[in-house]
Design an enzyme around this catalytic site. Structure first.
Site, PDB file in Angstrom:
ATOM      1  N   ASP A  26      36.482  44.154  45.580  1.00  0.00           N
ATOM      2  CA  ASP A  26      36.945  45.147  44.596  1.00  0.00           C
ATOM      3  C   ASP A  26      35.772  45.761  43.830  1.00  0.00           C
ATOM      4  OD1 ASP A  26      38.426  42.767  45.094  1.00  0.00           O
ATOM      5  OD2 ASP A  26      39.887  43.236  43.540  1.00  0.00           O
ATOM      6  N   ASP A  58      35.270  44.921  35.579  1.00  0.00           N
ATOM      7  CA  ASP A  58      36.224  46.016  35.730  1.00  0.00           C
ATOM      8  C   ASP A  58      36.037  47.162  34.741  1.00  0.00           C
ATOM      9  OD1 ASP A  58      37.605  45.066  37.990  1.00  0.00           O
ATOM     10  OD2 ASP A  58      38.551  43.543  36.734  1.00  0.00           O
TER      11      ASP A  58
HETATM   12  N1  GLY Z   1      40.897  44.308  41.277  1.00  0.00           N
HETATM   13  C1  GLY Z   1      42.001  43.424  41.245  1.00  0.00           C
HETATM   14  C2  GLY Z   1      43.007  43.676  42.287  1.00  0.00           C
HETATM   15  O1  GLY Z   1      42.829  44.452  43.191  1.00  0.00           O
HETATM   16  O2  GLY Z   1      44.068  43.066  42.197  1.00  0.00           O
END
Ligand code: GLY
Length: 421
Positions: free
Chosen positions: A188, A123
């Site tokens: 994601d 992330d």
């Molecule tokens: N990237 C984590 C979520 O969308 O909760």
């Protein structure tokens, strides 16, 4: 296989356009400047109160959501959501032209300085992308370039060349450790590729771009079902590249369609088209759009339930973060695929989100803009709460809408990727 999938996409999309148009007409009212200005004023008022509350507590706190008592929950720099609050400051600066947001954007962005070295999850792309990268492209903060490049270097430490993917999560930490995964990749992760594409543009080093393309291609090949929805998690063998599992973490079930995951897919592949002009990525984004906008469980106001297959629909929470991310992506997609109603769909979503059903009254909702987001229902975490990323994508969508409607061609490009500069 890919080519036939792509052909299938075209057929299904063409057949379903009338259905999409019908959906879109139910909530869409003619647009006007007041809508945009009203939402800018409202967001500025809420975030001014948010900043005041932080200043009262002292320190540079980073608000994410509220707890069960309605208190604001603050997060550390390494949380995947830490870039969204600074990102919203950059967007507010762009939307209002008020220097106060510029100063705040710099302060809150630079508080994330250490994240450029973070290598234990993927992330770093979200975090540095929303903060430093927005400063770079929206406000010419060219000295942020070195942070962006270092963050991209950190992200590609997670690249597994034999599988051709960036590993999302470590498998020896938290609840992920209980799953038996070897190299989990979540949808994601498509969002994190923007950092890599930009790092190549800034540095001239094509390594980042190539890794991003490899990752997008593997995701295109393995994450999607025949009906164009996507899985949340695909687990690879990092030594051979073999797909080991297709599962979920935050959705209702392995074969269900988690709403935010579908939004990440639309946004991620539309953004990847921006840097590659690979038409297959557009087909993927359009396929997911077709899936969600013709889904029997998509509500008339186009703000989805947290999962399209959640068992107790209509008694399930909605997720404004999925809606806001989708709206922002649709504005960009509409610039690549003229003749479809993607902008109208985005406008419909925005009108729903700005209605009293989802937009909080000033001074309520922990001073976040939108109510009714879902973090992770299976983990009973952040269910029916404000989320800083819902606000962020709502503001980004508002900026894209504003620039498109003012027909400001330079700004349209700039509000998407800064290339007008
Ligand atoms: N990237 C984590 C979520 O969308 O909760």
């Amino acid at each position: 296989m890919l080519r036939s999938l792509s052909k299938l996409s075209m057929t299904v999309i063409c057949l379903c356009v009338p259905a999409i148009a019908l959906t879109c007409c139910t909530g869409y009212k003619s647009d006007n400047k007041n809508f945009i200005q009203d939402n800018i004023d409202n967001a500025a008022a809420q975030y001014t109160l948010q900043i005041k509350a932080i200043e009262k507590k002292g320190g540079l706190l980073n608000p994410k959501t509220t707890d069960s008592l309605g208190n604001v929950r603050y997060i550390p720099p390494e949380d995947w959501c830490s870039g969204f609050f600074p990102g919203s400051m950059w967007l507010l600066n762009e939307l209002t032209g008020n220097q106060k947001w510029l100063e705040l954007a710099r302060i809150y962005t630079e508080a994330l300085d250490t994240v450029q070295y973070l290598t234990w999850h993927h992330d770093v792309g979200f975090i540095i992308g929303c903060s430093y990268l927005n400063g770079y492209r929206l406000n010419d903060e060219y000295d942020y370039g070195s942070v962006i490049i270092q963050a991209a270097k950190s992200l590609i430490t997670r690249y597994r060349p034999r599988a051709g993917v960036i590993q999302s999560w470590d498998t020896n930490k938290g609840w992920q450790a209980t799953k038996g995964w070897k190299c989990p990749v979540i949808i994601d992760n498509m969002m994190n590729l923007e950092l890599l594409f930009e790092a190549t543009r800034i540095s001239g080093d094509s390594t980042f771009h190539k890794i991003a393309v490899n990752h997008a291609n593997k995701t295109m090949a393995n994450h999607f079902r025949a009906n164009h929805s996507c899985y949340h998690v695909v687990d690879y063998d990092p030594k051979t590249g073999k797909v080991l599992h297709k599962q979920t973490a935050q959705g209702y079930s392995d074969e269900s369609s988690w709403a935010r995951g579908q939004a990440w897919a639309i946004y991620g592949f539309t953004m990847s088209y921006r840097y590659t002009h690979d038409e297959r990525y557009l087909k993927i984004a359009e396929g997911v759009c077709n899936y969600i906008f013709t889904n029997k469980n998509m509500p008339a106001d186009l703000v989805p339930y947290w999962d399209y297959d959640a068992p107790d629909i209509p008694d399930e929470p909605r997720d404004v973060s999925a809606a806001a991310c989708t709206a922002s992506a649709l504005y960009e997609l509409s610039t690549y695929v003229p003749g479809r109603n993607y902008k109208q769909l985005a406008d419909s979503i925005m009108h729903s989100l700005a209605s009293p059903a989802y937009r909080a009254k000033t001074g309520t909702n922990g001073n976040f803009i939108l109510m009714h987001g879902v973090g992770s229902k299976p983990h009973n975490s952040e269910v029916d709460v404000p989320l800083n990323y819902a606000d962020y994508y709502f503001l980004e969508a508002l900026m894209r809408k504003k620039n498109m409607e003012q027909n400001n061609k330079d700004k349209i490009r700039q509000s998407i990727d800064g290339t007008a500069k």
